[in-house]
Design a protein around this motif. Structure first.
Motif, mmCIF file in Angstrom:
data_model
loop_
_atom_site.group_PDB
_atom_site.id
_atom_site.type_symbol
_atom_site.label_atom_id
_atom_site.label_comp_id
_atom_site.label_asym_id
_atom_site.label_seq_id
_atom_site.Cartn_x
_atom_site.Cartn_y
_atom_site.Cartn_z
ATOM 1 N N GLY A 5 8.273 -11.183 9.580
ATOM 2 C CA GLY A 5 7.052 -10.622 9.012
ATOM 3 C C GLY A 5 6.000 -10.365 10.076
ATOM 4 N N VAL A 44 -0.693 -12.560 10.048
ATOM 5 C CA VAL A 44 -0.367 -13.965 10.321
ATOM 6 C C VAL A 44 0.817 -14.068 11.287
ATOM 7 C CG1 VAL A 44 0.447 -16.108 9.278
ATOM 8 C CG2 VAL A 44 -1.362 -14.790 8.151
ATOM 9 N N GLU A 89 10.232 -7.098 11.465
ATOM 10 C CA GLU A 89 9.384 -6.487 10.431
ATOM 11 C C GLU A 89 10.217 -5.443 9.693
ATOM 12 O OE1 GLU A 89 6.321 -6.753 8.869
ATOM 13 O OE2 GLU A 89 7.152 -5.081 7.739
ATOM 14 N N GLY A 90 10.319 -5.629 8.379
ATOM 15 C CA GLY A 90 11.150 -4.732 7.575
ATOM 16 C C GLY A 90 10.582 -3.326 7.488
ATOM 17 N N ALA A 147 -0.041 -7.224 2.771
ATOM 18 C CA ALA A 147 -1.385 -7.623 2.324
ATOM 19 C C ALA A 147 -2.415 -7.318 3.408
ATOM 20 C CB ALA A 147 -1.396 -9.119 1.994
ATOM 21 N N THR A 148 -1.955 -7.343 4.652
ATOM 22 C CA THR A 148 -2.866 -7.086 5.763
ATOM 23 C C THR A 148 -3.500 -5.698 5.671
ATOM 24 O OG1 THR A 148 -1.615 -8.611 7.134
ATOM 25 C CG2 THR A 148 -2.955 -6.977 8.299
ATOM 26 N N MET A 197 -9.603 -7.013 2.781
ATOM 27 C CA MET A 197 -10.941 -6.539 3.121
ATOM 28 C C MET A 197 -11.310 -6.815 4.567
ATOM 29 S SD MET A 197 -13.922 -7.418 0.448
ATOM 30 C CE MET A 197 -14.689 -6.168 -0.553
ATOM 31 N N HIS A 221 -12.792 -9.605 5.667
ATOM 32 C CA HIS A 221 -14.002 -10.424 5.747
ATOM 33 C C HIS A 221 -13.645 -11.738 6.427
ATOM 34 C CE1 HIS A 221 -17.354 -12.656 3.305
ATOM 35 N NE2 HIS A 221 -17.755 -12.360 4.521
ATOM 36 N N ALA A 261 14.865 -8.834 7.176
ATOM 37 C CA ALA A 261 15.744 -9.993 7.232
ATOM 38 C C ALA A 261 16.270 -10.262 5.827
ATOM 39 C CB ALA A 261 14.978 -11.204 7.744
ATOM 40 N N GLU A 296 -3.477 -16.736 0.393
ATOM 41 C CA GLU A 296 -4.301 -16.206 -0.687
ATOM 42 C C GLU A 296 -5.289 -15.176 -0.160
ATOM 43 O OE1 GLU A 296 -7.123 -16.233 -2.822
ATOM 44 O OE2 GLU A 296 -6.050 -16.067 -4.703
ATOM 45 N N GLY A 297 -6.577 -15.345 -0.438
ATOM 46 C CA GLY A 297 -7.568 -14.339 -0.053
ATOM 47 C C GLY A 297 -8.224 -14.606 1.284
ATOM 48 N N LEU A 298 -7.575 -15.412 2.126
ATOM 49 C CA LEU A 298 -8.221 -15.799 3.379
ATOM 50 C C LEU A 298 -7.323 -15.631 4.603
ATOM 51 C CD1 LEU A 298 -10.076 -19.009 2.151
ATOM 52 C CD2 LEU A 298 -11.143 -16.895 2.939
ATOM 53 N N GLY A 299 -6.269 -14.831 4.461
ATOM 54 C CA GLY A 299 -5.300 -14.726 5.557
ATOM 55 C C GLY A 299 -5.839 -14.015 6.784
ATOM 56 N N ILE A 300 -6.804 -13.122 6.593
ATOM 57 C CA ILE A 300 -7.367 -12.434 7.756
ATOM 58 C C ILE A 300 -8.240 -13.438 8.522
ATOM 59 C CG2 ILE A 300 -8.685 -10.431 8.540
ATOM 60 C CD1 ILE A 300 -6.144 -9.760 6.845
ATOM 61 N N THR A 301 -9.108 -14.101 7.785
ATOM 62 C CA THR A 301 -9.950 -15.134 8.389
ATOM 63 C C THR A 301 -9.100 -16.173 9.112
ATOM 64 O OG1 THR A 301 -11.466 -14.903 6.532
ATOM 65 C CG2 THR A 301 -11.708 -16.887 7.882
#
Ligand SMILES: Cc1cc2nc3c(=O)[nH]c(=O)nc-3n(C[C@H](O)[C@H](O)[C@H](O)COP(=O)(O)OP(=O)(O)OC[C@H]3O[C@@H](n4cnc5c(N)ncnc54)[C@H](O)[C@@H]3O)c2cc1C
Ligand SMILES: Cc1cc2nc3c(=O)[nH]c(=O)nc-3n(C[C@H](O)[C@H](O)[C@H](O)COP(=O)(O)OP(=O)(O)OC[C@H]3O[C@@H](n4cnc5c(N)ncnc54)[C@H](O)[C@@H]3O)c2cc1C
Lengths: 443, 380
Positions: free
Chosen positions: B10, B14, B33-34, B41-42, B46, B48, B171, B337-342
């Motif tokens: 992936g 992340v 990476e497929g 999601a990336t 957003m 933020h 994979a 969840e909603g914090l993977g960029i952070t």
């Protein structure tokens, strides 16, 4: 919410024929178009200056009269921007200046329900990037023609008409009728590719006649086959167009001019069909012999099913209209098949030559909305990658203009169509039917 | 293919952040990476960069990761569009104002800079917010990035440090140090790191549920909004509810465009935008900022967050989550969840720390996947 048995989207020849046939068969029909009046591209309102077109003019007036008499309702000046649920469309008049707008000048969005839907959304021009194609003074042929019909003055202007497709001659003749000096018409397709098409026209005498009329209306302006523009030239200040460089592959020369009209045949408008989930094959909406798409109750007619011109649009529209009302279409099938053959020959005749893929220089813009250059795109591995890393196709036009170029240049196929189909005020996406749910759990 | 220390599955933000961290530490890394890097999601998120205080562990990770982002700031290329615009948590009424003060105390205790804004200060900072709001909390060091470009930056750094990207074939098997791709390629490595976002097909037993979100992007309106604006109710509603929810959340981008969110829906696998929840989401936004209604909306899209039951990510050896026969080669970095960029760069550090037996700056315990081992049966 207004409810209709049949809604027809697009009031070009295909949509007009469809709405007329469906309404005359007794259906409650709504014909809708983003333009303020019916006609589509070819029958766009405006003066026709061509004497030879009086016959075309008569056909248009006849079709419009039959439409008015058919009992169909109209919604003009509204664009369909979303298909939020099965059997439902959203349309908006952004200027607020259509007859149906409740408050003059305020954007007005409506929800419309249908039992049967006929898509007759037509086509747009294909643009291929070459150095200078974004200069002021460079237009698409159809775009320039529409501007002229809307009052843009070309009297005495020197214009080079270039690119590909039957539209070039029609537009050149039209521009000349408005007093422009057509310097030349440059068609990229070589004679050898055009010949089989020209010969096949013998089975379509009306089309030959029209071609001859257009050619005659061109007067002494040269018509070059196998010739294309390599650069549009501007004065030192970079603002004003001074000419265009043409080539036939062996020789390159400059034609001085005030305007360039350049476009490479047409690209079908398949976005609404895609949004509805209709199967698309080779870039065209897939239909059966009664113009049914892969989605139940959704029909498609005219250019989105294959670039075939006026007569194809008319017969397909009529078939779709009749079929939507459950009426037989047998008597029209012969014409439909003949027009399909014609469309295929048209496609072969105006196939894009490979040289056109290498006209763009590293700094040539490909996506005008987001200012993405050829060099930035060349490095990417596909549409998704290009979108994510360069924002190509993510601007206000959402790839309408650049996607056809990217397909020609790199072979990338446009992937997702997302609502809204065109930019709309945020408030238009707040559908009044929505009920507030669980806005804040802590209350 | 040569022997690798780690195969990362992936290339979302992340996976890319981990690839960079591990490659820079000298490990031989392969990234599978497929589709296209950053397209999951990336691409939908957003971007933020926000300190969140749902739980002490979440506060520690977001705060730590945000500090890694600011460490990287000087190196980030322009395409990442890093903007230290700060967050304003908007309080609608006095009850929410009490929350503002509470949050301000938590921030102070954790060393996160924050200042309370009264109604006048709030409307001065954001003139397009409606009148009559109670105030807000300004967290000035929060920021915004453009996530796909950030992922690409991490990936390019990793590649420069020797990592290899295998793109275009996903994979289909990953176990006991062996990864097989759909095109037949086999990779072996001491460790396999699953960074597949919300896609659990390689390890269906993971305690991850997909949580759908919608976003709308507008045309360019520079200066219309100056900070990332989030309604305070978001903290409670968006993160704790099982049912569909929406909240006011607006982000200014460097391009002058605005991102308008947000919605959260469990158990909805339809990637199309849905009228009903979009309408509610935008209605909510207009209730806070009526002027948004006239702006031109360009595009609506959806994305899937990878939600865990305790809202904390899984960072570390998969351990007992791999099934009956433990697979010591499998590692996880997922469930953001909603914090993977952070959290991407911070999580990458924590993960590398574990793989390389380094001491971490924050306690890695709360994020160890094994915390779910006992409950595994529930999710299997
Ligand atoms: C720019 C241009 C100029 C042309 N000029 C000529 C010419 O001079 N001579 C000639 O022979 N042929 C011309 N053609 C070709 C001609 O349009 C076709 O041959 C044929 O007439 C197509 O008919 P149609 O009904 O399929 O599509 P069109 O005539 O293109 O009609 C489609 C209609 O659908 C409307 N529409 C599309 N999407 C939406 C939506 N989401 N909401 C609301 N309305 C929508 C469009 O505004 C348009 O009015 C031109 C084509 C183009 C693109
Ligand atoms: C609407 C929305 C708004 C958000 N806003 C924010 C925000 O403001 N701030 C914030 O911090 N976070 C935000 N997030 C969350 C954030 O986007 C995600 O947490 C983050 O992108 C997760 O990254 P990832 O790398 O784990 O997953 P992904 O980006 O989904 O990457 C996973 C990658 O793995 C690949 N993959 C999967 N399976 C395989 C396989 N078998 N083989 C090969 N490749 C595979 C996929 O193709 C994909 O590229 C938001 C999320 C959403 C949906």
């Amino acid at each position: 919410m207004s409810h209709y048995e049949v809604i027809v989207v697009g009031a070009g020849p295909a949509g007009i024929a469809a709405a007329t046939a469906a309404a005359r068969s007794g259906s409650r029909v709504l014909l809708l178009d983003e333009n303020p009046a019916p006609g589509g591209q070819i029958w766009r309102v405006g003066r026709s200056m061509l004497k030879g077109q009086s016959e075309g003019e008569a056909a248009k007036n006849h079709a419009l009269k039959r439409l008015r008499d058919s009992g169909a309702s109209f919604l003009f000046g509204y664009s369909v921007y979303d298909a939020p649920a099965a059997g439902e469309l959203r349309a908006i008049c952004e200027s607020g200046e259509a007859a149906d707008c409740p408050v003059w000048g305020e954007p007005h969005a409506v929800s419309l329900r249908y039992e049967k839907l006929i898509l007759a959304t037509g086509a747009r021009e294909r643009f291929l990037p070459f150095p200078g194609w974004t200069l002021p003074g460079v237009f698409g042929p159809g775009g320039l023609q529409a501007l002229v019909k809307g009052g843009f003055d070309v009297k005495g202007k020197r214009i080079v008409v270039a690119g590909s497709g039957p539209l070039l001659l029609a537009v050149a003749a039209h521009l000349r009728g408005y007093g422009a000096e057509v310097v030349c018409v440059a068609e990229q397709a070589p004679l050898a590719q055009m010949l089989p098409f020209a010969i096949s026209l013998w089975s379509h005498p009306a089309k030959i006649l029209q071609g001859i009329q257009y050619r005659a209306a061109l007067g002494s302006a040269p018509f070059h086959l196998g010739c294309w523009p390599v650069a549009a030239l501007a004065d030192i200040a970079g603002g004003k167009l001074t000419g265009v460089q043409l080539t036939d592959g062996r020789r390159t020369w400059t034609e001085d001019c005030d305007l360039v009209a350049c476009g490479y045949h047409l690209v079908p408008n398949t976005e609404l069909a895609s949004l509805l989930g209709c199967a698309i094959e080779h870039g065209l909406v897939k239909v059966d012999e009664e113009q049914r798409t892969s989605v139940a109750h959704v029909y498609c007619a005219g250019e989105p099913t294959g670039i075939g011109g006026l007569d194809a649009a008319l017969v397909q529209g009529e078939i779709a209209g009749l079929a939507s009302a459950g009426k037989p279409t047998r008597s029209l099938q012969g014409r439909r098949v003949a027009e399909r053959k014609f469309a295929r020959r048209l496609e072969a005749a105006f196939r894009i030559r490979p040289e056109l893929r290498s006209l763009a220089q590293p700094d040539t813009l490909v996506c005008r909305c987001e200012d993405v250059t050829y060099a930035a795109l060349e490095k990417r591995s596909g549409w998704t990658d290009a979108k994510l890393q360069t924002r190509c196709g993510m601007g206000p036009c959402q790839g309408r203009i650049c996607s056809a170029a990217l397909e020609t240049l790199f072979g990338w196929k446009q992937i997702s169509v997302r609502p809204p189909l065109m930019p709309v005020p945020v408030s238009a996406l707040v559908y009044s039917e929505s009920q507030p749910v669980n806005l804040k759990e802590n209350q | 293919m040569k022997n690798l220390d780690v195969v990362i599955i992936g290339a979302g933000i992340v996976g890319c952040a981990c690839a960079r961290e591990l490659s820079l530490a000298g490990l031989r890394v392969g990234v599978v990476e497929g589709k296209s890097p950053g397209c999951g999601a990336t691409a939908a998120g957003m971007g933020h960069l926000v300190v969140m205080d749902d739980s002490p562990a979440q506060l520690a990770l977001t705060h730590y990761s945000r500090s890694v982002w600011s460490e990287l700031m000087a190196e980030l290329p322009g395409s990442v569009e890093y903007e230290a615009c700060g967050t304003i948590w908007v309080a609608a009424d006095e009850e929410e104002m009490a929350e503002v003060h509470n949050k301000s105390r938590i921030c102070a205790a954790a060393g996160v800079q924050a200042s309370v804004l009264g109604p006048a200060e709030l409307s001065k900072a954001e003139p397009h917010l409606r009148g009559g709001l109670a105030g807000g909390l300004l967290v000035p060091d929060d920021g915004v990035v453009y996530p796909p470009a950030a992922a690409d930056f991490f990936l390019q750094e990793a590649v420069q440090a020797g990592a290899e990207l295998l793109q275009g074939s996903e994979a289909v098997f990953a176990s006991q140090g062996m990864v097989r791709l759909a095109n037949g390629t086999k990779l072996t490595a001491g460790r396999i790191l699953l960074a597949a976002g919300a896609d659990c097909s390689l390890l269906p037993g993971l305690p991850i549920r997909r949580r759908k979100g919608h976003l709308l992007i507008t045309d360019r309106y520079p200066g219309f909004v100056n900070h990332q604006l989030v309604e305070l109710g978001y903290l409670k509603s968006a993160h704790s509810t099982e049912s569909d929810s929406v909240a006011f959340n607006v982000q200014p981008r460097r391009t002058g465009q605005l991102l308008i969110g947000s919605s959260r829906q469990f158990d909805n696998d339809d990637s199309r935008a849905e009228t009903k929840i979009v309408g509610q989401m935008l209605e909510r936004a207009l209730a806070y900022m009526p002027g948004l209604g006239q702006l031109s909306g360009l595009r609506l899209w959806t994305g899937f967050r990878a939600a865990t039951p305790d809202k904390l990510p899984l960072i570390g050896p998969a351990g007992a989550l791999t099934g009956e026969v433990a697979d010591p080669s499998l590692w996880l970095v997922a469930g953001f969840e909603g914090l993977g960029i952070t959290n991407a760069p911070g999580a990458a550090r924590l993960l590398a720390d574990q793989m390389l037996s380094r001491t971490s700056v924050i306690d890695p315990q709360p994020f160890l996947p094994n915390r779910f081992a006992a409950q595994e049966a529930v999710y299997a």
